[in-house]
Design an enzyme around this catalytic site. Structure first.
Site, PDB file in Angstrom:
ATOM      1  N   GLU A  64      12.664   2.745  14.044  1.00 45.41           N
ATOM      2  CA  GLU A  64      11.730   3.786  13.630  1.00 45.41           C
ATOM      3  C   GLU A  64      10.563   3.817  14.599  1.00 45.41           C
ATOM      4  O   GLU A  64      10.533   3.073  15.571  1.00 45.41           O
ATOM      5  CB  GLU A  64      11.247   3.541  12.198  1.00 45.41           C
ATOM      6  CG  GLU A  64      10.581   2.196  11.989  1.00 45.41           C
ATOM      7  CD  GLU A  64      10.235   1.932  10.533  1.00 45.41           C
ATOM      8  OE1 GLU A  64      10.213   2.877   9.733  1.00 45.41           O
ATOM      9  OE2 GLU A  64       9.988   0.759  10.197  1.00 45.41           O
ATOM     10  N   TYR A  80       0.826  -1.207   0.000  1.00 45.61           N
ATOM     11  CA  TYR A  80       0.000   0.000   0.000  1.00 45.61           C
ATOM     12  C   TYR A  80       0.855   1.249   0.000  1.00 45.61           C
ATOM     13  O   TYR A  80       2.065   1.209   0.222  1.00 45.61           O
ATOM     14  CB  TYR A  80      -0.938  -0.002   1.209  1.00 45.61           C
ATOM     15  CG  TYR A  80      -0.278   0.383   2.516  1.00 45.61           C
ATOM     16  CD1 TYR A  80      -0.464   1.654   3.063  1.00 45.61           C
ATOM     17  CD2 TYR A  80       0.531  -0.516   3.212  1.00 45.61           C
ATOM     18  CE1 TYR A  80       0.149   2.025   4.253  1.00 45.61           C
ATOM     19  CE2 TYR A  80       1.130  -0.156   4.407  1.00 45.61           C
ATOM     20  CZ  TYR A  80       0.937   1.120   4.927  1.00 45.61           C
ATOM     21  OH  TYR A  80       1.551   1.477   6.101  1.00 45.61           O
ATOM     22  N   LEU A 116      11.012   1.221   6.978  1.00 50.01           N
ATOM     23  CA  LEU A 116      10.429   1.691   5.728  1.00 50.01           C
ATOM     24  C   LEU A 116      11.067   3.032   5.397  1.00 50.01           C
ATOM     25  O   LEU A 116      11.067   3.942   6.228  1.00 50.01           O
ATOM     26  CB  LEU A 116       8.913   1.852   5.869  1.00 50.01           C
ATOM     27  CG  LEU A 116       8.222   2.395   4.623  1.00 50.01           C
ATOM     28  CD1 LEU A 116       8.216   1.348   3.522  1.00 50.01           C
ATOM     29  CD2 LEU A 116       6.814   2.854   4.941  1.00 50.01           C
ATOM     30  N   LYS A 157       6.430  -1.969   1.935  1.00 47.89           N
ATOM     31  CA  LYS A 157       5.261  -1.328   2.550  1.00 47.89           C
ATOM     32  C   LYS A 157       4.067  -2.262   2.389  1.00 47.89           C
ATOM     33  O   LYS A 157       3.182  -2.049   1.561  1.00 47.89           O
ATOM     34  CB  LYS A 157       5.000   0.047   1.919  1.00 47.89           C
ATOM     35  CG  LYS A 157       4.105   0.955   2.753  1.00 47.89           C
ATOM     36  CD  LYS A 157       4.106   2.360   2.196  1.00 47.89           C
ATOM     37  CE  LYS A 157       3.157   3.280   2.965  1.00 47.89           C
ATOM     38  NZ  LYS A 157       3.604   3.539   4.348  1.00 47.89           N
TER      39      LYS A 157
END
Length: 223
Positions: free
Chosen positions: A177, A31, A201, A144
């Site tokens: 992250e 996505y 990501l 993703k």
């Protein structure tokens, strides 16, 4: 609201997805969320480039150029008279009787639609509270993908603790992250962030900021 379903624009209440779509059964898809300001996409090319990377790494056979996806998304914005927010799009491997191996003759399923997104101005100005949370996600965070349960659980842990974000770490001393953000640390006047590898990501804003800072540095250095 109009929704882009494969190559057609349909009303939201007419957007029907097969119950055996692999997005539902396995989270087997990828996505993107693309920001829209005043009716214009922000860094659309970079988002689509990352989408292609995710599709290729997940081995989902969907050619965004063949489907004129950039033009389709622009038309989606115009049909909804959408000025400020984001476009969510996902591409699954398609619908097939439930079985783990890749189906041989399944066509990917694409859906895209507008979502409300606002700039968190107060948080940007005043900051937020965050917790540390062990990074228990799989080792291909560079894709993703739709497999976001680890992110969801980390985010909820932060909210349960009265914070707004969870900063993820591996091996007790390795920050990766946030649950839905990239992490930048300023130490001794130096901006640091995790390398763009399979642990994170590579965020589009992260990439844009790094490129822009490099450009400014080189401009100052080279005169």
């Amino acid at each position: 609201m109009f929704v882009l379903l494969n190559d057609e624009f349909v009303n939201r209440n007419e957007c029907l997805i097969d119950i055996e779509d692999r997005a539902n059964q396995f989270g087997d898809g990828v996505y993107e969320v693309i920001r829209v300001y005043d009716g214009e996409f922000f860094l659309l090319h970079d988002h689509l480039k990352r989408l292609i990377y995710s599709l290729e790494e997940a081995k989902i056979n969907y050619d965004i150029h063949h489907h004129n996806l950039a033009d389709q998304l622009q038309k989606l914005v115009e049909m909804n008279n959408f000025k400020d927010g984001g476009i969510y799009l996902q591409i699954s491997r398609g619908a097939s009787p439930r079985s783990h191996p890749f189906p041989k003759h399944t066509q990917p399923t694409l859906i895209a639609y507008p979502i409300p997104v606002t700039r968190p101005l107060e948080s940007q100005e005043k900051g937020i509270e965050a917790i540390l949370h062990e990074d228990l996600r799989w080792l291909r965070c560079d894709i993703k993908s739709l497999n976001l349960l680890g992110n969801v659980m980390a985010k909820q842990s932060a909210l349960d603790a009265g914070a707004k974000e969870a900063i993820l770490y591996r091996d007790y001393n390795h920050v990766t992250e946030g649950s839905s953000t990239n992490v930048f640390i300023v130490k001794d006047g130096i901006v640091k962030t995790h390398p763009a590898n399979h642990y994170i990501l590579n965020g589009i804003t992260r990439l844009y900021q790094l490129v822009e800072k490099t450009r400014v540095f080189l401009q100052a250095f080279l005169g």
